[in-house]
Enzyme design. Structure first.
Site, PDB file in Angstrom:
ATOM      1  N   GLU D  38       3.173   1.168 -17.639  1.00 46.36           N
ATOM      2  CA  GLU D  38       5.055   0.485 -17.346  1.00 46.36           C
ATOM      3  C   GLU D  38       5.177  -0.416 -18.286  1.00 46.36           C
ATOM      4  O   GLU D  38       5.687  -2.362 -18.035  1.00 46.36           O
ATOM      5  CB  GLU D  38       3.992  -0.566 -15.813  1.00 46.36           C
ATOM      6  N   LYS D 168     -16.807  -5.877  -9.796  1.00 46.73           N
ATOM      7  CA  LYS D 168     -15.186  -4.728  -8.837  1.00 46.73           C
ATOM      8  C   LYS D 168     -14.884  -4.568  -7.995  1.00 46.73           C
ATOM      9  O   LYS D 168     -14.352  -3.198  -7.099  1.00 46.73           O
ATOM     10  CB  LYS D 168     -15.635  -3.299  -9.540  1.00 46.73           C
ATOM     11  N   ASP D 244     -13.638  -3.032 -19.945  1.00 39.10           N
ATOM     12  CA  ASP D 244     -14.565  -2.318 -18.470  1.00 39.10           C
ATOM     13  C   ASP D 244     -12.630  -3.011 -17.598  1.00 39.10           C
ATOM     14  O   ASP D 244     -12.725  -3.594 -16.766  1.00 39.10           O
ATOM     15  CB  ASP D 244     -15.142  -2.417 -18.341  1.00 39.10           C
ATOM     16  N   HIS D 341      14.746  -3.943 -14.091  1.00 35.32           N
ATOM     17  CA  HIS D 341      13.909  -2.432 -14.210  1.00 35.32           C
ATOM     18  C   HIS D 341      14.453  -2.184 -14.456  1.00 35.32           C
ATOM     19  O   HIS D 341      14.462  -0.948 -15.354  1.00 35.32           O
ATOM     20  CB  HIS D 341      13.268  -2.627 -12.672  1.00 35.32           C
TER      21      HIS D 341
END
Lengths: 348, 348, 348, 348
Positions: D38, D168, D244, D341
């Protein structure tokens, strides 16, 4: 009706039981008053009570107890909040003395915290004797705020209650850090009793518990909650015994865990946030019916502070167990819930 | 005491108000009965009621209403569950007919679902006239299960209630999909009223709301909840008007939003899950006090089905607004909460 | 290193599989690239892939798809917000036209909302062809805001993104209302395969799933999440295929449901928020490795808009299934997880 | 492509900054590598970095650090689980010895627990030097399980990971009990900088933060999360530094708190679960680019164990701060997000 004076709203009440209870707090058979507009709750809970007599009793284990109040203080920045927090942990015994002066029964046992930007949230955790302790910890928190700001004059008051307590709101913190009594109830129900008295099987119960209480609650976006209707029994018990019944909100955030053992059923209800007291608001001379109920429950005896309240908590938890077991059994059979509701309301 | 017969637990009750209410449902000044063991709630809510008279009334807007029940069906696999679901959506009018046969008042207005593995959760959503509708939707769901399994014989019954409804449990689904009345209350409070009657300022209120109700609730791991004590007013109102008060669990999951406007305060309470009814359990001849209360609230009039219940919901929401405003104002000042509690209990 | 120019961080990548997939989207055997620093993930997922070949394939069923953006508009009060909302629902086809003008692929399929005080949150829901659709719905929302404010000039802009979308945040709304592809994967694993290839039994797996994924997640205060490590496979798959990997946050909020069937195991993973695309950011000429991966996965074919993305979603979900099955099996045996980690890292 | 061997997926990476950081861990200006598909993230974060230079630096305060693993043990009943737990607390120093033997760096600092029916969940909490510590605590937990079962032979193994860790997954426990580094970042931004460099005002920022991050997240059913896009910066930073990255799930559960101070803006990001390490998986010789990044960040120095990791955490948190500030400022203006953007992607 003269609307200026106090009057009373009478809530229909009936005794269920006796419930047989064993464990580290109560070893007794106890009849329990339930005050509710939902009258089918009585026969349903009563069915569970009968099962307790057939299976050697519901084991009620009290794991922990505490009442909490969180305050918010404003620091200049997070570093200052952290320095203050470090100092408070180093001087925990001084904090305990501040609390001890505010009440004969309040004892500060732990302190948790959160620092969000420059805000310092402090969660004071106390034992409070036989009281549920809401007011006791508020009074203690008031005194602690004064003491802390005196020691740390750069900090200032933000709120006496910072919602990290948290009182009567659906949240996770109370289950994780504790608030009220933490009680586990459990019992093994033999296959024959399941079949005859509950018209179900161990396997059906475990499947329903997984699909409804675990998966169903999960997809509903539930929080630390996996049960069918703890709230109903809690409300009725709380009203009959003079509790602040808005605490059913955290009280109902509990978990049913059951297993097939051979063809018998291990069934348990874990309730980490059962907030009850035998003294304080909702009790006393002008509430004769509450007093009568508490006396019949054996919670008006001369005992060490806290023992009457722990007895009340164990009985409350066992009552929840009875109602939960009965409803889940009914829901394993298509149509039974509605049929019994209709039947009960006609009788009711 | 003969423990076999029904008796009554009397809950202390007092009238507060009048509360001035405006909006799309109620335009009236109404006195409200509150049944509670927590007697400081009366003067606190009353203080809010007085503010409503000074500021032109609390605007109560009803956004939506529905009652829901979710069932669980077992398919062979997710594909079969999906095929069934597609068929049900295509035949929604047939489902509506099934529901219409079960009650004069139940009308199926929507259907939501979840497929988890081979399990199909269906959340049936109905309007239910003046009833809160718990039993009405259970009866409808019973009929729908039979009809669906007849149409899709490979599916089988898993549970009449799959906890995706979800009843009396802390969750997110009810706020997102709706259950009960969705009511927003709001009012602008001029600076002079804030100073004189609430001993606070608009800025103090907004700061407290951010730090306590938003940040504090957030770190507590709260779910769709940002308020100080919606639960207290809800419980007292529910008990006085014969509601199933265990529904305070979802009812209390609401949000306070306020803003400084010049130096005045815009204050609002959004309550998406207000479950109330004027007929059904908790009402009727044998509960004379409840009937008296409902009548005094103007909820026993001859009106179109649903109008009495919507009136009750708007009054309930306005009552919550009063108590919330008052407590938050008190908490903007150090020590005020405890001092007023002590004073009220002495008087109480 | 010249820090002004773009360079590349190389993520270790390996192919696992082939995975056998069946169902309403993919019927194929597919090798899958996983990009991760956690190299034990490769053999672990590979073990699951082998099982898929032995059991007739993982059934992947796509239930739904959509991408969403919520905006916030300020009204004067809740009534005005409600009137606007009613008008928008009545003119939904006009909203669809506004959206259609912003993109060839965006199609408005639904609208959800929340009214909080005077704030109107609108959640626009679109299908977006083969794109994950973040930018497409933002562009659509921009146009919708302009159109709505033109029609309702008393409303004003508050935010282009009101977090009711909600993008890359742990929440409940996406699972309940949908965002991304909703995919269920499932397979029945015979006893012999469980014993020989996974060193476990159906009963052990079901017990572990209950105790860890359901009860353990519950007490952790998890939200719509009951799995061991969906996140690991998702991250590795997303990185290898050019996805916006921050969407693993909602993507990982899924549920494992399994059952003992005779002595075989029914195992399923339900993933309601799998956000993937085959066009858009992260794809294209300058990312040759991503292109190579997508091509090898069969997601660069000439198909109807959306079909390549749905194929990618089904493969992604099946990959998650493989890794989840394998880890859970390992955790049924004490010590196995650590032993295999050590072994793999030595080899790795 | 030979699919058996390892290859690399290159993630586009660019340096942003320098970011000026002050506080109890880092006092430095640091350029930061961000690896992401992105690409608009780079100029956006860079804008925040420039602000940090103009305002004296972002204060990053590390509040706490720990890594956790929860195990599940089966007792006969809750009483036995409680007795075991009491014994473990009384012998905490013995548990510490067991852990110390498993690693030079792991030190057991706390133990939390939950008893659900007969299940005992133990959450072991360790400091782990410069490692994020996932494997270190798993190894420690393996040893602790053996020791506990030896001491309490009536207990048996249920799972090495009971999801009360929790790794997570979107949950509340990590924010409340801690997992990873707890870091608060904050800065005061003068009115002139707000106007000129961010095209916004303090009041606009506070209003947006309330309406989007607090109210919007709340109605989405978010959990301990009130921010716009912490996840994006975290992911890019994690990938560039060999972390991670699936730990962005808990990492992104943080809170933006800001205030108008005169006309300046106090802006803060609280991130209680920043899991990072400078040794372990994702680092080392075969990952030269990661090594280069860590070296440039100053996290490859000879320091006491833990200091390099804490430095990395402070830099990571400051990076998140920059990106969050920039995006929120953009969203205060209608249309700006989409326009920038589009502009960035064209340039990109």
């Amino acid at each position: 009706m003269n609307q200026k004076i106090r009057h009373y709203t009478p809530i229909p009440t009936q005794w269920v039981g006796p419930i047989k209870i064993i464990g580290n707090t109560v070893n007794d058979e106890v009849k329990v008053p339930l005050a509710t507009y939902e009258t089918p709750l009585w026969p349903s809970t009563n069915r569970g009570a009968k099962i307790s007599l057939l299976c050697g009793g519901i084991r009620a284990t009290i794991i922990d107890e505490r009442m909490t109040r969180s305050v918010v203080l404003k620091a200049d920045n997070a570093q200052q909040a952290l320095d203050t927090l470090t100092h408070l942990h180093e001087n925990f015994s001084l904090l305990q003395k501040v609390v001890a002066k505010t009440s004969r029964y309040a004892r500060l046992i732990d302190l948790h915290s959160q620092i969000i930007g420059h805000l310092l949230f402090l969660r004071f955790e106390c034992t409070t004797g036989d009281a549920s302790g809401h007011n006791m910890v508020t009074k203690a928190a008031d005194a602690l705020i004064l003491w802390i700001i005196e020691q740390h004059p750069t900090l200032s008051y933000a709120s006496i209650s910072g919602n990290y307590c948290i009182d009567k709101k659906a949240s996770a913190v109370n289950g994780i850090l504790g608030r009220g009594k933490n009680v586990v109830t459990e019992m093994v129900i033999p296959e024959a009793v399941l079949t005859k008295n509950l018209r179900t099987t161990a396997e059906k119960m475990v499947t329903l518990n997984t699909q409804k209480n675990h998966i169903g609650s999960n997809i509903a976006g539930s929080l630390r909650s996996a049960n069918a209707h703890f709230a109903n029994m809690l409300l009725a018990f709380y009203l009959a015994t003079g509790q602040d019944a808005a605490n059913i909100i955290e009280g109902s955030q509990g978990i049913v865990h059951c297993e097939v053992r051979d063809k018998d059923l291990y069934f348990s209800c874990s309730m980490p946030n059962l907030i009850v007291g035998t003294v304080g608001n909702g009790k006393g001379q002008d509430l004769a019916m509450v007093e009568e109920h508490l006396q019949a429950l054996g919670c008006r005896e001369q005992r060490n502070p806290g023992e009457n309240a722990r007895r009340l908590a164990a009985i409350c938890a066992a009552t929840v167990f009875c109602g939960e077991l009965s409803l889940l059994a009914a829901q394993t059979n298509p149509g039974e819930l509605m049929r019994s509701h209709i039947a009960m309301e006609r009788k009711g």
